[in-house]
Design an enzyme around this catalytic site. Structure first.
Site, PDB file in Angstrom:
ATOM      1  N   ASP A  12      -1.642  -0.242  -4.261  1.00 56.78           N
ATOM      2  CA  ASP A  12      -3.045   0.073  -4.009  1.00 56.78           C
ATOM      3  C   ASP A  12      -3.936  -0.464  -5.128  1.00 56.78           C
ATOM      4  OD1 ASP A  12      -3.117   2.248  -1.614  1.00 56.78           O
ATOM      5  OD2 ASP A  12      -1.308   2.455  -2.809  1.00 56.78           O
ATOM      6  N   LYS A  33       7.341   0.559   1.312  1.00 62.76           N
ATOM      7  CA  LYS A  33       7.862  -0.422   0.358  1.00 62.76           C
ATOM      8  C   LYS A  33       9.090   0.102  -0.373  1.00 62.76           C
ATOM      9  CE  LYS A  33       4.730   0.980  -3.326  1.00 62.76           C
ATOM     10  NZ  LYS A  33       5.773   1.803  -3.945  1.00 62.76           N
ATOM     11  N   LYS A  43       0.833  -1.199   0.000  1.00 61.00           N
ATOM     12  CA  LYS A  43       0.000   0.000   0.000  1.00 61.00           C
ATOM     13  C   LYS A  43       0.870   1.253   0.000  1.00 61.00           C
ATOM     14  CE  LYS A  43      -3.603   2.299   2.722  1.00 61.00           C
ATOM     15  NZ  LYS A  43      -2.890   3.584   2.732  1.00 61.00           N
ATOM     16  N   LYS A 102       4.919   8.501  -9.054  1.00 60.05           N
ATOM     17  CA  LYS A 102       5.617   9.553  -8.302  1.00 60.05           C
ATOM     18  C   LYS A 102       7.103   9.547  -8.586  1.00 60.05           C
ATOM     19  CE  LYS A 102       4.361   8.460  -4.124  1.00 60.05           C
ATOM     20  NZ  LYS A 102       3.674   7.169  -4.422  1.00 60.05           N
TER      21      LYS A 102
END
Length: 253
Positions: free
Chosen positions: A127, A14, A9, A40
């Protein structure tokens, strides 16, 4: 060549986990490539001292067919080869396209033949596990998937969804679930809840990381813990986790 994907998530740690594992691999003598698969484009920031990295998708837009392999792959801490797939402008296009474009371009330029990495780590937003975000596990790029979670309910829910997606793809001959990585947030019953998750998805807990101020301090320096605080207990936790991930892939160092 070890090919692993690390999912989790958003905000669960991570990328921090992936980067410290990559650094530990590299310091053990392995040639390592880390490929950030998040729009990102911040997967490798702590491997590069905070310096931004041009994404493959941006390079394709700007350079097109003139793009060279060396423009996409940049060495970072301990020689880790850093790649950022990138994504579209917010609200425009499919975020998975950056992953697809990056994989296709790296193959076209024969990146794996040129650099011959011992390990490739795909750091993937967890996600969602559809379209381009599932590409590392559904197109044979990764062989083992590791899921990072805490004991927080939303993180566990996302981890269970990822594990289910991996199980679905495994039935078609793709990547298998290597295990669960607990990144502790010190919530009630955390270890117990994550152990239950591992049992529910027919997997195992590969390793657990303690909540540590060394992680936050290293991120403030835009470095991995192994670079900023190599003698800290947290650095040794990441080294041990790296050994456990290798063992889960059938490798020892």
């Amino acid at each position: 060549m070890i090919k692993i994907a690390i999912y989790g998530k958003g905000g669960i740690g991570k990328s921090t986990t992936a980067s410290n594992i990559a650094a530990a691999f590299a310091q053990s003598g392995m040639t390592v490539m880390q490929i950030g698969c998040d729009p990102k484009a911040d997967s490798t920031v702590c491997l590069r001292g905070g310096r931004p990295l041009s994404t493959v998708l941006d390079l394709i837009r700007g350079r097109g067919g003139r793009l060279e392999l060396e423009e996409m792959v940049t060495p970072g801490f301990a020689g880790v080869l850093c790649v950022e797939a990138g994504g579209p402008a917010p609200g425009l296009g499919c975020a998975g396209r950056g992953i697809i474009a990056a994989m296709e371009k790296l193959e076209e330029k024969k990146a794996f033949e040129v650099y011959r990495p011992d390990a490739v780590i795909y750091d993937v937003l967890g996600d969602v596990v559809c379209g381009g975000f599932a590409m590392p596990i559904r197109e044979g790029y990764a062989e083992k998937v590791f899921v990072v979670t805490s004991g927080e309910n939303m993180a566990i829910h996302a981890a269970a969804n990822i594990a289910q997606a991996v199980a679905n793809f495994r039935s078609r001959g793709y990547a298998s679930l290597g295990g669960i990585i607990l990144n502790r947030r010190n919530v009630p019953r955390e270890d117990e809840k994550v152990a239950e998750l591992a049992a529910d998805v027919d997997s195992r807990l590969v390793g657990a990381l303690n909540f540590s101020p060394f992680v936050q301090r290293a991120e403030e320096l835009s470095q991995t813990v192994l670079e900023a605080f190599p003698d800290s207990p947290m650095a040794e936790e990441y080294r041990e986790l790296a050994r456990r991930v290798l063992a889960a892939c059938g490798e020892t160092r």
